[in-house]
Design an enzyme around this catalytic site. Structure first.
Site, PDB file in Angstrom:
ATOM      1  N   GLY A   1     -16.618   1.493  10.606  1.00  0.00           N
ATOM      2  CA  GLY A   1     -17.826   1.482  10.526  1.00  0.00           C
ATOM      3  C   GLY A   1     -18.205   1.215   9.483  1.00  0.00           C
ATOM      4  N   GLY A   2     -17.474   0.633   8.283  1.00  0.00           N
ATOM      5  CA  GLY A   2     -18.107  -0.171   7.104  1.00  0.00           C
ATOM      6  C   GLY A   2     -18.591  -1.195   7.672  1.00  0.00           C
TER       7      GLY A   2
ATOM      8  N   ASP B   1       3.371  10.104  -7.549  1.00  0.00           N
ATOM      9  CA  ASP B   1       4.919  11.258  -7.856  1.00  0.00           C
ATOM     10  C   ASP B   1       5.004  11.103  -9.236  1.00  0.00           C
ATOM     11  OD1 ASP B   1       6.791  13.095  -7.145  1.00  0.00           O
ATOM     12  OD2 ASP B   1       8.195  11.287  -5.640  1.00  0.00           O
TER      13      ASP B   1
ATOM     14  N   LYS C   1       0.293   3.461  -1.835  1.00  0.00           N
ATOM     15  CA  LYS C   1      -0.642   4.993  -2.445  1.00  0.00           C
ATOM     16  C   LYS C   1       0.509   5.653  -3.160  1.00  0.00           C
ATOM     17  CE  LYS C   1      -3.953   5.174   1.039  1.00  0.00           C
ATOM     18  NZ  LYS C   1      -3.704   3.778   1.911  1.00  0.00           N
ATOM     19  N   LEU C   2       1.249   5.682  -4.534  1.00  0.00           N
ATOM     20  CA  LEU C   2       1.821   5.935  -4.987  1.00  0.00           C
ATOM     21  C   LEU C   2       1.690   6.960  -5.699  1.00  0.00           C
ATOM     22  CD1 LEU C   2       3.789   2.970  -7.010  1.00  0.00           C
ATOM     23  CD2 LEU C   2       5.031   4.382  -4.892  1.00  0.00           C
TER      24      LEU C   2
ATOM     25  N   ASP D   1       0.265  -1.230   0.120  1.00  0.00           N
ATOM     26  CA  ASP D   1       0.138   0.292  -0.051  1.00  0.00           C
ATOM     27  C   ASP D   1       1.118   0.775  -0.409  1.00  0.00           C
ATOM     28  OD1 ASP D   1      -2.193   2.116   0.325  1.00  0.00           O
ATOM     29  OD2 ASP D   1      -2.981   1.159   2.067  1.00  0.00           O
TER      30      ASP D   1
ATOM     31  N   ALA E   1     -18.860  -5.252   6.346  1.00  0.00           N
ATOM     32  CA  ALA E   1     -18.852  -5.878   5.398  1.00  0.00           C
ATOM     33  C   ALA E   1     -19.673  -7.002   4.224  1.00  0.00           C
ATOM     34  CB  ALA E   1     -17.939  -7.714   6.089  1.00  0.00           C
TER      35      ALA E   1
HETATM   36  P1  XMP Z   1      -8.706  -0.518   9.382  1.00  0.00           P
HETATM   37  O1  XMP Z   1      -7.836  -0.610  10.118  1.00  0.00           O
HETATM   38  O2  XMP Z   1      -9.656   0.559   9.051  1.00  0.00           O
HETATM   39  O3  XMP Z   1      -7.462  -0.446   7.767  1.00  0.00           O
HETATM   40  O4  XMP Z   1      -9.253  -1.800   9.015  1.00  0.00           O
HETATM   41  C1  XMP Z   1      -7.504  -0.673   6.624  1.00  0.00           C
HETATM   42  C2  XMP Z   1      -6.060  -0.160   6.261  1.00  0.00           C
HETATM   43  O5  XMP Z   1      -7.262  -0.018   4.804  1.00  0.00           O
HETATM   44  C3  XMP Z   1      -6.329   1.585   4.120  1.00  0.00           C
HETATM   45  N1  XMP Z   1      -7.302   2.041   3.633  1.00  0.00           N
HETATM   46  C4  XMP Z   1      -7.043   2.454   2.492  1.00  0.00           C
HETATM   47  N2  XMP Z   1      -6.268   1.888   1.610  1.00  0.00           N
HETATM   48  N3  XMP Z   1      -7.506   3.581   0.029  1.00  0.00           N
HETATM   49  C5  XMP Z   1      -6.369   2.449   0.814  1.00  0.00           C
HETATM   50  O6  XMP Z   1      -5.705   2.548  -0.618  1.00  0.00           O
HETATM   51  C6  XMP Z   1      -8.405   4.233   1.401  1.00  0.00           C
HETATM   52  O7  XMP Z   1      -9.394   4.569   0.823  1.00  0.00           O
HETATM   53  C7  XMP Z   1      -7.894   3.913   2.623  1.00  0.00           C
HETATM   54  N4  XMP Z   1      -8.695   3.563   3.575  1.00  0.00           N
HETATM   55  C8  XMP Z   1      -8.031   2.839   4.226  1.00  0.00           C
HETATM   56  C9  XMP Z   1      -5.510   1.592   5.659  1.00  0.00           C
HETATM   57  O8  XMP Z   1      -3.485   2.650   4.974  1.00  0.00           O
HETATM   58  C10 XMP Z   1      -5.487   0.238   6.245  1.00  0.00           C
HETATM   59  O9  XMP Z   1      -4.259  -0.262   6.025  1.00  0.00           O
END
Ligand code: XMP
Length: 250
Positions: free
Chosen positions: A211-212, A88, A85-86, A83, A214
């Site tokens: 809060g999401g 640049d 999130k590139l 993850d 599954a």
């Molecule tokens: P939790 O602990 O909330 O962690 O289940 C969520 C994980 O997902 C990542 N995360 C995201 N990654 N887009 C992403 O690419 C998103 O919108 C996003 N929201 C959460 C976060 O870094 C963690 O690893």
């Protein structure tokens, strides 16, 4: 096997759409590594992939991660997602993507906002050359995501579209292996699913701690669920992971 094939095969074998987000924190690297390995060992038969954040690489170093967590994931036939999130310019994006791919990651997460030319073009070519995957942020899971991902933009003439719809189109045009949409936003998942059709995987983070839900995310069109704290911070990560199991073809 390509990234797509690996994750589908693990999902089918383990009856699970869960991508484990292994985001533990600990200032002591040996405790961080020990706890991360314990969690992964405990849940490896109940998930379909492992996602790591830069925070774990910062804490442990890429080499230690490769020799421990990536090796365990690999030995367990679980694909790994970086993850990163590139976001640049091309040459640094390419360097980061190559470094993670060559360390053993099967896919990388990038932000489409850098655009194609001398932005993501080189990430996609590095991935293609190695049969790796690129997943693109399409709508983030946090409440602040609305500020930009729902912003209306002009796409020619008077036609206004929300940003996430434009990003969805780009992900298709660029042949991304998946889109990332917050599990906290089932209506957005449905709209993205409507736009991409049945086959392109949608990855949804934000289940549990954010809060999401599954089931609601899957009903709306999610293919895979990215879950972190609700599993690794549970007193019993394996039972928590079993509780999130949803068959890939359900
Ligand atoms: P939790 O602990 O909330 O962690 O289940 C969520 C994980 O997902 C990542 N995360 C995201 N990654 N887009 C992403 O690419 C998103 O919108 C996003 N929201 C959460 C976060 O870094 C963690 O690893």
């Amino acid at each position: 096997m390509s990234f797509d094939e690996k994750i589908l095969s693990a999902a089918t074998r383990n009856h699970s759409r869960t991508v484990l987000a292994l985001d533990l924190e600990n200032p002591d690297p040996s405790q961080l590594l020990g706890k991360s390995m314990d969690v992964l060992r405990g849940v490896k038969d109940t998930i379909c992939a492992v996602k790591l954040n830069r925070q774990l690489i910062l804490g442990l170093g890429l080499r230690a991660v490769t020799e421990s967590i990536l090796k365990l994931a690999n030995d367990s036939n679980l694909p790994t997602i970086m993850d990163a999130k590139l976001n640049d310019v091309g040459h640094t994006n390419e360097f980061m993507a190559r470094t993670y791919f060559d360390a053993g990651f099967d896919a990388i997460i990038a932000s489409p906002i850098a655009g194609w030319t001398d932005g993501l073009d080189k990430v996609f070519s590095a991935a293609e050359a190695r049969k790796k995957g690129v997943l693109l942020l399409t709508y983030m899971s946090n409440p602040g995501a609305e500020e930009f991902y729902s912003l209306k933009a002009n796409v020619g003439g008077d036609l206004q579209k929300p940003m996430f719809e434009i990003l969805t189109q780009r992900a298709r045009d660029w042949k991304a292996q998946g889109l990332i949409v917050g599990a906290t936003k089932p209506k957005i998942i449905s709209r993205v699913r409507e736009l991409v059709g049945p086959n392109l995987p949608i990855y949804c983070p934000g289940v549990g701690a954010q809060g999401g839900d599954a089931k609601a995310a899957v009903e709306a069109g999610a293919t895979y669920l990215i879950i972190g704290r609700a599993i690794y911070a549970s007193p019993d990560p394996k039972s928590a992971a079993i509780g999130f199991r949803i068959e890939p073809n359900a």
